[in-house]
Design a protein around this motif. Sequence first.
Motif, PDB file in Angstrom:
ATOM      1  N   TRP A 583       0.750  -0.974  -0.029  1.00 24.55           N
ATOM      2  CA  TRP A 583       0.092  -0.097   0.058  1.00 24.55           C
ATOM      3  C   TRP A 583       0.991   1.153   0.091  1.00 24.55           C
ATOM      4  CZ3 TRP A 583      -0.265   3.754   3.825  1.00 24.55           C
ATOM      5  CH2 TRP A 583       0.331   3.513   5.249  1.00 24.55           C
ATOM      6  N   LYS A 584       0.166   2.563  -0.698  1.00 23.65           N
ATOM      7  CA  LYS A 584       0.946   3.693  -0.440  1.00 23.65           C
ATOM      8  C   LYS A 584      -0.101   4.730  -0.496  1.00 23.65           C
ATOM      9  CE  LYS A 584       1.438   4.330  -5.417  1.00 23.65           C
ATOM     10  NZ  LYS A 584       2.637   4.494  -6.359  1.00 23.65           N
ATOM     11  N   GLN A 585       0.277   5.632   0.215  1.00 19.41           N
ATOM     12  CA  GLN A 585      -0.961   6.902   0.209  1.00 19.41           C
ATOM     13  C   GLN A 585      -0.481   7.701  -0.611  1.00 19.41           C
ATOM     14  OE1 GLN A 585      -0.547   9.144   3.890  1.00 19.41           O
ATOM     15  NE2 GLN A 585      -2.384  10.460   3.600  1.00 19.41           N
ATOM     16  N   THR A 586      -1.645   8.029  -1.619  1.00 21.26           N
ATOM     17  CA  THR A 586      -1.420   8.714  -2.874  1.00 21.26           C
ATOM     18  C   THR A 586      -1.963  10.335  -2.772  1.00 21.26           C
ATOM     19  OG1 THR A 586      -3.724   7.840  -3.590  1.00 21.26           O
ATOM     20  CG2 THR A 586      -1.822   6.751  -4.312  1.00 21.26           C
ATOM     21  N   SER A 587      -2.812  10.401  -1.633  1.00 26.29           N
ATOM     22  CA  SER A 587      -3.172  11.881  -1.389  1.00 26.29           C
ATOM     23  C   SER A 587      -3.513  12.022   0.154  1.00 26.29           C
ATOM     24  CB  SER A 587      -4.375  12.159  -2.127  1.00 26.29           C
ATOM     25  OG  SER A 587      -5.618  11.775  -1.877  1.00 26.29           O
ATOM     26  N   ASP A 588      -4.113  13.259   0.438  1.00 31.10           N
ATOM     27  CA  ASP A 588      -4.448  13.097   1.992  1.00 31.10           C
ATOM     28  C   ASP A 588      -5.699  12.501   2.244  1.00 31.10           C
ATOM     29  OD1 ASP A 588      -2.568  15.100   2.418  1.00 31.10           O
ATOM     30  OD2 ASP A 588      -3.799  16.992   2.029  1.00 31.10           O
ATOM     31  N   SER A 589      -6.365  11.776   1.367  1.00 30.48           N
ATOM     32  CA  SER A 589      -7.385  11.201   1.418  1.00 30.48           C
ATOM     33  C   SER A 589      -7.672   9.828   0.804  1.00 30.48           C
ATOM     34  CB  SER A 589      -8.647  12.075   1.324  1.00 30.48           C
ATOM     35  OG  SER A 589      -8.806  12.358  -0.187  1.00 30.48           O
ATOM     36  N   THR A 590      -6.625   9.555   0.156  1.00 32.81           N
ATOM     37  CA  THR A 590      -6.641   8.166  -0.607  1.00 32.81           C
ATOM     38  C   THR A 590      -5.563   7.134  -0.658  1.00 32.81           C
ATOM     39  OG1 THR A 590      -5.679   9.161  -2.636  1.00 32.81           O
ATOM     40  CG2 THR A 590      -7.885   9.237  -2.579  1.00 32.81           C
ATOM     41  N   LEU A 591      -5.578   6.087  -0.457  1.00 32.65           N
ATOM     42  CA  LEU A 591      -4.515   4.789  -0.528  1.00 32.65           C
ATOM     43  C   LEU A 591      -4.775   3.926  -1.861  1.00 32.65           C
ATOM     44  CD1 LEU A 591      -5.196   3.728   2.990  1.00 32.65           C
ATOM     45  CD2 LEU A 591      -3.596   5.464   2.441  1.00 32.65           C
ATOM     46  N   LEU A 592      -3.646   3.717  -2.292  1.00 28.59           N
ATOM     47  CA  LEU A 592      -3.586   2.534  -3.285  1.00 28.59           C
ATOM     48  C   LEU A 592      -3.213   1.228  -2.500  1.00 28.59           C
ATOM     49  CD1 LEU A 592      -4.332   1.930  -6.201  1.00 28.59           C
ATOM     50  CD2 LEU A 592      -1.765   2.496  -6.636  1.00 28.59           C
ATOM     51  N   LEU A 593      -3.920   0.254  -2.861  1.00 22.07           N
ATOM     52  CA  LEU A 593      -3.569  -1.207  -2.369  1.00 22.07           C
ATOM     53  C   LEU A 593      -3.315  -1.961  -3.584  1.00 22.07           C
ATOM     54  CD1 LEU A 593      -6.324  -1.811   0.336  1.00 22.07           C
ATOM     55  CD2 LEU A 593      -4.246  -0.521   0.832  1.00 22.07           C
ATOM     56  N   THR A 594      -2.245  -2.847  -3.558  1.00 26.60           N
ATOM     57  CA  THR A 594      -1.872  -3.713  -4.645  1.00 26.60           C
ATOM     58  C   THR A 594      -1.346  -5.045  -4.149  1.00 26.60           C
ATOM     59  OG1 THR A 594      -0.651  -1.678  -5.724  1.00 26.60           O
ATOM     60  CG2 THR A 594      -0.271  -3.859  -6.401  1.00 26.60           C
ATOM     61  N   ARG A 595      -1.892  -6.077  -4.791  1.00 27.74           N
ATOM     62  CA  ARG A 595      -1.769  -7.464  -4.292  1.00 27.74           C
ATOM     63  C   ARG A 595      -1.959  -8.310  -5.703  1.00 27.74           C
ATOM     64  NH1 ARG A 595      -4.141 -10.819   0.967  1.00 27.74           N
ATOM     65  NH2 ARG A 595      -2.272 -12.398   0.917  1.00 27.74           N
ATOM     66  N   GLU A 596      -0.806  -8.749  -5.992  1.00 24.26           N
ATOM     67  CA  GLU A 596      -0.300  -9.429  -7.077  1.00 24.26           C
ATOM     68  C   GLU A 596      -0.824  -8.511  -8.270  1.00 24.26           C
ATOM     69  OE1 GLU A 596       0.692 -12.619  -7.702  1.00 24.26           O
ATOM     70  OE2 GLU A 596       0.946 -13.064  -5.332  1.00 24.26           O
ATOM     71  N   SER A 597      -1.780  -9.001  -9.181  1.00 21.58           N
ATOM     72  CA  SER A 597      -2.149  -8.056 -10.154  1.00 21.58           C
ATOM     73  C   SER A 597      -3.625  -7.210  -9.968  1.00 21.58           C
ATOM     74  CB  SER A 597      -2.539  -8.843 -11.597  1.00 21.58           C
ATOM     75  OG  SER A 597      -3.586  -9.865 -11.302  1.00 21.58           O
ATOM     76  N   GLU A 598      -3.993  -7.174  -8.812  1.00 18.30           N
ATOM     77  CA  GLU A 598      -4.957  -6.438  -8.414  1.00 18.30           C
ATOM     78  C   GLU A 598      -4.749  -4.889  -7.783  1.00 18.30           C
ATOM     79  OE1 GLU A 598      -7.929  -7.341  -9.518  1.00 18.30           O
ATOM     80  OE2 GLU A 598      -7.666  -9.378  -9.788  1.00 18.30           O
TER      81      GLU A 598
END
Length: 649
Positions: A583-598
């Motif tokens: 995971w990484k925080q992409t803005s003050d109010s969003t995260l991006l979760l990545t697992r395998e290809s999803e």
Amino acid sequence: MINTYFKSAYYTHLLLTAKSLIITGLFISKISVSIAQSAPFPLKPIDEQRVQEIEKMLSDKPSGFGEPYNKREVWDKLLKSGNYDRFLRGMRNYSFPSFSKDDYFSLSNGSASSSKPGLTMMRKRAEGLAKATWAECLQNEGRYTRMVEDGLRDILKQKSWVSPRSDYDFKNYNGVAYSVELTSSLYAHTITQTLYMMGDKISPKLRKEALDALYTRIFNPIHHKFKTQNDNKENHFLIADNNWNHVCLAGLVGAALTVIEDKHERAVFTYIGEYYSKNGLVGFEDDGYCVEGVTYYNYGFGHYILLRESIWQATGGKIDLFDDPKVQKISRYAPNIEIINGVYPAISDGREGAKPDEAVMIYLNRTLGLGIARYDTLTNKSGTSDNRKNVMMAFPNSSYKSQPEKNIKKDEANTRSFFEQTGVLVSRPLPTSSAKIGVALKGGNNGESHNHNDIGSYTIVQGKQIMVGDPGVIPYTNNIFDAKYRYTYKTIGSYGHPVPLVAGTQQQAGAQARSRIVHTDFTKEKDNITLDIASAYDVPELKRLERIMDYDRSHAGSITFTDSFAYANPQEFETAISTRSEWKQTSDSTLLLTRESEKMLVTFFSPGNKLLLKSEEIAEGGTPYTRIGISIAEPVIAGQIIITYKPQN
């Protein structure tokens, strides 16, 4: 060596799993009596009238699953099928597992932090006997007879057949008293199946030694319990309402029906299985929900199937433990708890990646006519690590008499499963939609068997990946069933789950902490449910706490959780995301979760409030995961935190 841990852990386990006794501080003598009195089907003298009725149903001779080696029709078909070629090649260099005293005592002497070494060693020896028996019966060349006899003889000399975690004060190991529990019942049934399958390949002397050991360690202790009506801690499986009941009864009754010559005595054990297995069914909710999760469903209810088949075969189908209407609901638990794409939530002491046992589901599907296409085909291919269920499934059994379901139900079109009594909802996409996310939301209470404090917890699946959710079980340590320590583990307490932290306080244990369904609105396009989860928190200032889930099947799909709360005076409030995704925080109010290809986009906000993030990696001996805490920056008297999950292209 004083085994004080095992004594306290046993009673704490009973407290954690007996629904009306999730309390601490009771004296041991009082606990035993209280549990017995609260059992739906309590210990009572044998019903001799019913035993006589059962006796008339039984055949003159005992028998087990499958056939002895010298009845070759099925054995030769199995050998010629080629399904066992790889197994037989591996058996050429197989060495029977030895007993390790160091492993047996590793948990109590502190050399291991988990019960796994001792338990694995014990069960590998039962597996070794089963595998050698399989190999000899398949090939019938005498190649493995000595291994079977030597292994059996070694097990008979083994000081204890019980799990080291269950050997309270090491009474079994020291020969002071013997008890039927999860591992000793496995040993008993495995030994009797070996005697049955090997027939005259086992010497009369060794056969007598095995029968003597079975009576000493298994049959006589049960006879004694009923004769004395002794309510001590040994053999409490009879009145347990968790997996112990069905597992132990399956081994005990299966062993008795396989080797006991006396017809009346076999009828006594059949009666015990028929009557006391009702306690295990009580442990399932009336809507069929298994509070122990998929892993223990396979184990506990899988053994109920073994018990049912043993009694069904022994009585020619005259006694059928499936004649309880609740069994039909329980049988549908596994397909109903599936989220999407063969992925299941790791609720309670379950593990991520656990799936329903295929053999169990084939048996249930055909016998009860569940109409699930993928479980409708019989196969004579089975494993060889067990000479009970594996043999039962490889040979004709009661499910063979059932006709394949003609009207196969399109279970993939089942967009929703709702365990209304328990408050567990599984929401799935329409089969024709482009949405590829599903969710399981757990209500329930915190006094369930193998409970984690997890009211309001959820698991989200995208594709075939768990993106967010319940982290599941951690390895069993020496105090994991001790109520004083169990919920200090973050993964078992609410801290490791995606649920709120209220005024800095985690959820409390006990049946008084339970969800209440406030509202539901289920349509073709959306599912909405509101749970009142305030009782899970012992926070006097808390006036209201509701968790609202909105599941949207349109387009790519989305899932929104809203935690709405109110205090008597300003307090802190935090919720969490538990994930094994990168995971990484992409803005003050969003995260991006990545697992395998999803990839999944997470947005979070609190109307009128600033939010803070903090993360923590948690392992506790299991597979690591991250807890992402989302908290309101300042104490507030009321508010909301809203989190939305959407697939990211």
